[in-house]
Design an enzyme around this catalytic site. Sequence first.
Site, PDB file in Angstrom:
ATOM      1  N   GLU A   1       2.132   9.771   2.938  1.00  0.00           N
ATOM      2  CA  GLU A   1       0.957   9.131   2.353  1.00  0.00           C
ATOM      3  C   GLU A   1      -0.338   9.829   2.790  1.00  0.00           C
ATOM      4  O   GLU A   1      -1.334   9.806   2.080  1.00  0.00           O
ATOM      5  CB  GLU A   1       0.930   7.652   2.771  1.00  0.00           C
TER       6      GLU A   1
ATOM      7  N   HIS B   1      27.531  14.893   7.877  1.00  0.00           N
ATOM      8  CA  HIS B   1      28.719  14.734   7.025  1.00  0.00           C
ATOM      9  C   HIS B   1      28.342  14.321   5.607  1.00  0.00           C
ATOM     10  O   HIS B   1      29.205  13.920   4.825  1.00  0.00           O
ATOM     11  CB  HIS B   1      29.677  13.741   7.671  1.00  0.00           C
TER      12      HIS B   1
ATOM     13  N   LYS C   1       1.085   0.194  -9.331  1.00  0.00           N
ATOM     14  CA  LYS C   1       0.617  -1.198  -9.304  1.00  0.00           C
ATOM     15  C   LYS C   1      -0.077  -1.545 -10.617  1.00  0.00           C
ATOM     16  O   LYS C   1       0.130  -2.611 -11.179  1.00  0.00           O
ATOM     17  CB  LYS C   1      -0.381  -1.408  -8.157  1.00  0.00           C
TER      18      LYS C   1
HETATM   19  O1  PA5 Z   1      -0.792   2.916   4.847  1.00  0.00           O
HETATM   20  C1  PA5 Z   1      -1.181   2.139   3.989  1.00  0.00           C
HETATM   21  O2  PA5 Z   1      -2.366   1.904   3.839  1.00  0.00           O
HETATM   22  C2  PA5 Z   1      -0.203   1.402   3.109  1.00  0.00           C
HETATM   23  O3  PA5 Z   1       1.097   1.779   3.310  1.00  0.00           O
HETATM   24  C3  PA5 Z   1      -0.295  -0.082   3.348  1.00  0.00           C
HETATM   25  O4  PA5 Z   1      -0.008  -0.323   4.700  1.00  0.00           O
HETATM   26  C4  PA5 Z   1       0.663  -0.859   2.464  1.00  0.00           C
HETATM   27  O5  PA5 Z   1       0.444  -0.521   1.130  1.00  0.00           O
HETATM   28  C5  PA5 Z   1       0.466  -2.343   2.665  1.00  0.00           C
HETATM   29  O6  PA5 Z   1      -0.845  -2.713   2.365  1.00  0.00           O
HETATM   30  P1  PA5 Z   1      -1.422  -4.083   2.845  1.00  0.00           P
HETATM   31  O7  PA5 Z   1      -1.428  -4.123   4.324  1.00  0.00           O
HETATM   32  O8  PA5 Z   1      -2.816  -4.123   2.274  1.00  0.00           O
HETATM   33  O9  PA5 Z   1      -0.559  -5.185   2.274  1.00  0.00           O
END
Ligand code: PA5
Length: 450
Positions: free
Chosen positions: A290, A311, A425
């Site tokens: 990310e 494996h 989303k």
């Molecule tokens: O690293 C990030 O920002 C994302 O992975 C969020 O942690 C994830 O989308 C969850 O978001 P939220 O804490 O707003 O529910």
Amino acid sequence: MEKTIRLELNQTTPFIKDSALEALRPAADKAAQALADNTCPGNDFLGWLHLPSSITPELLAEIKATAATLREKCDTVVVAGIGGSYLGARAVIEALSDSFAALKATNGNPLVLYAGNNIGEDYLSELCAFLKNRRFGIINISKSGTTTETALAFRLLRTLCETTRGKETAREVIVAITDAKKGAARVMADKEGYRSFIIPDNVGGRFSVLTPVGLLPIAVAGFDIDALVAGAVAMEQATAADVPFSKNIAKQYAVVRNALYQEGKKIEILSNFQPKLHYMNEWWKQLYGESEGKDGKAIFPAAVDLTTDLHSMGQWIQEGERTIFETVISVEEPNHELHVPADDENLDGLNFLAGKRVDEVNKMAELGTRLAHVDGGVPCLRLVMPALNEYHLGELIYFFEHACGISGLILDVNPFNQPGVEAYKKNMFALLDKPGYEAESQAIKARLGK
Ligand code: PA5
């Protein structure tokens, strides 16, 4: 002196030109300095950088007190969260827990389960059915407070908790960890009077494990959050911007992976030789995927559990397309000692191992694997943890976070945003006719011929 995790790079040198390293070293120094000076892209999300050294004793005490309440009032605690809002906690809890904790008496530790990280109807139905007969509590974690997966699971779990335990008890055993002011989770926590913790504005989800997001579930599971933070503090110091490249493993990791990327190694495989580190791999995948995967570039973070996956994926790693490199996490000293028994009949032919520790077999498997992979054209980095405990996990977490910030800046991306996560989303909301998505809904339905 406390032992520390270390990074070994000797099995990468045949694959990297000295000139590439020379060119990238100043970039790592510059990136580390830009993080320290708060001058890099995404600098409104650098709260994680000094998080270990700035956690107050008061906050740690409040987390421990809340954990004690949940431990007293619950035999099961469900952590509802997704991505950065659960992976760090799960990584640490699973690394430290007895592998069979869920199946046996847990010495007073509540069973920790996870929800809000998928939309599986069977998963949620089976979880609710299980929880009906448990004294369960919920830690609802969402920075935005509006993430669908988490909000949906929390709605189901809260309703069940109120029904089975009563509204009064539910109020005591539901804890919210969310934004200070915004989002549905904050509104609900304030209205219902849930105990709550704040995720600082300047800490993104995947960098939040050393806030209550990670620390509360870890404390509920019975682990020592002071030691975890102490390990992170030590690594914060060991990887600070003014620590030179030769001693700074965050800069070294960032430079070597970028050098390999420039050599066409587009995939990094994080390998562990400890099944308990499976979720550490998952947390790492999110952190790097990310943070770096944007602007049409970045190493693809993949992960394997070894020797298990030798494996299944071993063939690909050994002889598939030569676009990969590997980072092996090796735990020096296991927490248990187990020897291979001798057997008079030796029908399985294993007497050559009799008397040896199982870990010696594992270590030789690791060494044999690294040598084979290097021979097969796969550069290998090795990250050695002296032991699997809170302190070294704290070090590991901070090491990966700091190296990720440096590496992303070397790659010339903003490591602290995640604009691409919104695309699915938007489509999902449009398809589900969420209010506010009418135009998107019409467009997507036309595209699908509906
Ligand atoms: O690293 C990030 O920002 C994302 O992975 C969020 O942690 C994830 O989308 C969850 O978001 P939220 O804490 O707003 O529910």
